[in-house]
Design a protein around this motif. Structure first.
Motif, PDB file in Angstrom:
ATOM      1  N   PRO A  43      71.525  58.433  75.540  1.00 45.82           N
ATOM      2  CA  PRO A  43      71.618  57.924  74.168  1.00 45.82           C
ATOM      3  C   PRO A  43      70.261  57.486  73.623  1.00 45.82           C
ATOM      4  O   PRO A  43      69.435  56.911  74.351  1.00 45.82           O
ATOM      5  CB  PRO A  43      72.577  56.736  74.293  1.00 45.82           C
ATOM      6  N   ALA A  44      70.050  57.743  72.345  1.00 46.24           N
ATOM      7  CA  ALA A  44      68.786  57.366  71.708  1.00 46.24           C
ATOM      8  C   ALA A  44      68.558  55.854  71.749  1.00 46.24           C
ATOM      9  O   ALA A  44      67.409  55.387  71.768  1.00 46.24           O
ATOM     10  CB  ALA A  44      68.772  57.866  70.263  1.00 46.24           C
ATOM     11  N   ASP A  45      69.644  55.080  71.775  1.00 42.59           N
ATOM     12  CA  ASP A  45      69.518  53.611  71.813  1.00 42.59           C
ATOM     13  C   ASP A  45      68.850  53.125  73.093  1.00 42.59           C
ATOM     14  O   ASP A  45      68.364  51.987  73.147  1.00 42.59           O
ATOM     15  CB  ASP A  45      70.897  52.948  71.681  1.00 42.59           C
ATOM     16  N   ASN A  46      68.829  53.956  74.131  1.00 45.66           N
ATOM     17  CA  ASN A  46      68.242  53.547  75.410  1.00 45.66           C
ATOM     18  C   ASN A  46      66.759  53.900  75.538  1.00 45.66           C
ATOM     19  O   ASN A  46      66.152  53.668  76.575  1.00 45.66           O
ATOM     20  CB  ASN A  46      69.005  54.178  76.566  1.00 45.66           C
ATOM     21  N   ILE A  47      66.181  54.464  74.480  1.00 43.85           N
ATOM     22  CA  ILE A  47      64.741  54.742  74.486  1.00 43.85           C
ATOM     23  C   ILE A  47      63.988  53.417  74.344  1.00 43.85           C
ATOM     24  O   ILE A  47      64.356  52.571  73.522  1.00 43.85           O
ATOM     25  CB  ILE A  47      64.372  55.681  73.319  1.00 43.85           C
ATOM     26  N   PRO A  48      62.929  53.195  75.139  1.00 46.07           N
ATOM     27  CA  PRO A  48      62.158  51.945  75.007  1.00 46.07           C
ATOM     28  C   PRO A  48      61.666  51.740  73.574  1.00 46.07           C
ATOM     29  O   PRO A  48      61.276  52.692  72.888  1.00 46.07           O
ATOM     30  CB  PRO A  48      60.986  52.161  75.965  1.00 46.07           C
ATOM     31  N   LYS A  49      61.696  50.495  73.139  1.00 43.55           N
ATOM     32  CA  LYS A  49      61.334  50.179  71.748  1.00 43.55           C
ATOM     33  C   LYS A  49      59.945  49.570  71.628  1.00 43.55           C
ATOM     34  O   LYS A  49      59.517  49.186  70.531  1.00 43.55           O
ATOM     35  CB  LYS A  49      62.387  49.235  71.152  1.00 43.55           C
ATOM     36  N   LYS A  50      59.231  49.493  72.751  1.00 44.46           N
ATOM     37  CA  LYS A  50      57.880  48.945  72.731  1.00 44.46           C
ATOM     38  C   LYS A  50      56.918  49.936  73.367  1.00 44.46           C
ATOM     39  O   LYS A  50      57.291  50.692  74.268  1.00 44.46           O
ATOM     40  CB  LYS A  50      57.831  47.621  73.501  1.00 44.46           C
ATOM     41  N   PRO A  51      55.644  49.932  72.929  1.00 44.26           N
ATOM     42  CA  PRO A  51      54.643  50.807  73.548  1.00 44.26           C
ATOM     43  C   PRO A  51      54.463  50.465  75.026  1.00 44.26           C
ATOM     44  O   PRO A  51      54.676  49.329  75.452  1.00 44.26           O
ATOM     45  CB  PRO A  51      53.376  50.497  72.753  1.00 44.26           C
ATOM     46  N   GLY A  52      54.121  51.485  75.811  1.00 41.63           N
ATOM     47  CA  GLY A  52      53.882  51.257  77.225  1.00 41.63           C
ATOM     48  C   GLY A  52      54.143  52.500  78.048  1.00 41.63           C
ATOM     49  O   GLY A  52      54.465  53.570  77.517  1.00 41.63           O
TER      50      GLY A  52
END
Length: 344
Positions: free
Chosen positions: A312-321
């Motif tokens: 799911p797209a919701d599980n993509i990290p939301k912060k750089p790294g």
């Protein structure tokens, strides 16, 4: 010829049975046969071997068919009309028997059994049609088939029950189709697009023998066969070696993977369902592999030379790294570090 045998021979013709070459009976839509026609083909009448089993199962078939106490006063027309009504009732009441890919009524089966018991007809097993003596013909229009190869020791298209599945997409498939792989008959399931089949028995033996196995479809109704192709078991791939020097028991050398980076908020390698996905060019000896990313574990699809996994797209990290990507095989207790995915 006595009257009973004569009537019985008439009944065979009226029921629609006509002996074809090599001992197969076909059920035809006929209006009966004339006396001349019956006399001409009666000496060559050969009943399919499957009817021998029915004859053995119903030893009283002759007596049952000829059970009318007033038989001596019955005409041919009356006798055939009587049988015709019995056959109609059988179909109406679903009293049917499977014989050589045909569904026939119990009465028709009893007629054929009685023919054998009376000596009117005979079974010639030595002329039986088999896969081995069928001629090769191009009667199927094959569109696709697969899988077509695997590596030694690697199960392909593994199904929940453990068998390795194959499919053949083709026109002109009928219910009498059988599949032979490497000369051995296997299960075949007919569908509207073609058929599915596979390796059900001795799977480990099959996938560990390097070389080719011919895939042949046998049309048991029309006694013909067609070569579909050759399935190849390739030599084993080179296994991955970890940094500590140990060699993997499941994963091959890693060739490439991707995507390897994305912007914050980007759904990378987006699929039709709106999910994100990774592809990893690596082979696996096991199909029971999962992908681990950003603290979540996902089912992976293992194919020859590539493993894919979506989430799911919701599980993509939301912060750089940098976020590590792993392939995990619980079956072999291994964890392969694929690489670090960069969010920028």
């Amino acid at each position: 010829m006595n009257k009973q045998r004569r009537f019985l021979l008439k009944a065979i013709g009226a029921s629609g049975f006509f002996a074809a070459g090599y001992g197969t009976c076909y059920l035809l839509q006929t209006n009966g046969l004339s006396t001349f026609e019956i006399d001409s083909w009666m000496p060559q009448l050969v009943i399919a071997p499957a009817f021998k089993d029915i004859s053995d199962e119903y030893p009283g078939a002759m007596k049952s068919i000829m059970s009318d106490e007033k038989f001596s006063e019955t005409s041919e027309q009356e006798f055939l009309a009587y049988l015709n009504q019995k056959i109609k009732r059988d179909y109406k009441n679903n009293q049917l028997i499977d014989v050589d890919q045909w569904k026939i009524s119990l009465t028709e089966a009893m007629v054929m059994a009685a023919a054998l018991q009376s000596g009117v007809a005979m079974v010639k097993v030595d002329q039986d049609q088999t896969f081995e003596n069928a001629p090769f013909e191009d009667f199927l229009k094959v569109k696709t088939w697969g899988p077509q190869e695997t590596y030694q020791g690697v199960k392909f298209n593994e199904q929940p029950d453990g068998h390795c599945g194959m499919w053949i997409t083709a026109d002109n498939i009928n219910d009498g189709m059988e599949v032979y792989i490497g000369g051995q008959k296997t299960h075949a399931f007919i569908n509207e697009n073609g058929l599915t089949t596979g390796i059900y028995d001795n799977v480990d033996e099959f996938i560990n023998q390097v070389g080719g196995s011919e895939i042949v479809v046998y049309d048991s109704i029309n006694h013909r066969k067609q070569m579909i192709g050759t399935f190849q078991v390739l030599p084993p791939f080179e296994f991955y070696r970890y940094k500590d020097g140990t060699q993997s028991k499941v994963f091959s050398v890693l060739k490439d993977w991707g995507p390897q980076k994305a912007d914050v908020g980007e759904v990378f390698n987006q699929q039709q369902e709106g999910v994100a996905s990774f592809w990893i060019k690596v082979n696996s000896k096991s199909t029971q592999v999962r992908l681990v990313f950003n603290g979540h574990s996902y089912k992976a699809t293992v194919r020859k030379d590539i493993i894919t996994s979506s989430f799911p797209a919701d599980n993509i990290p939301k912060k750089p790294g940098l976020y590590p990507v792993y392939l995990v095989s619980q079956e072999y207790n291994e964890k392969l570090h694929v690489g670090d995915f960069k969010i920028k």
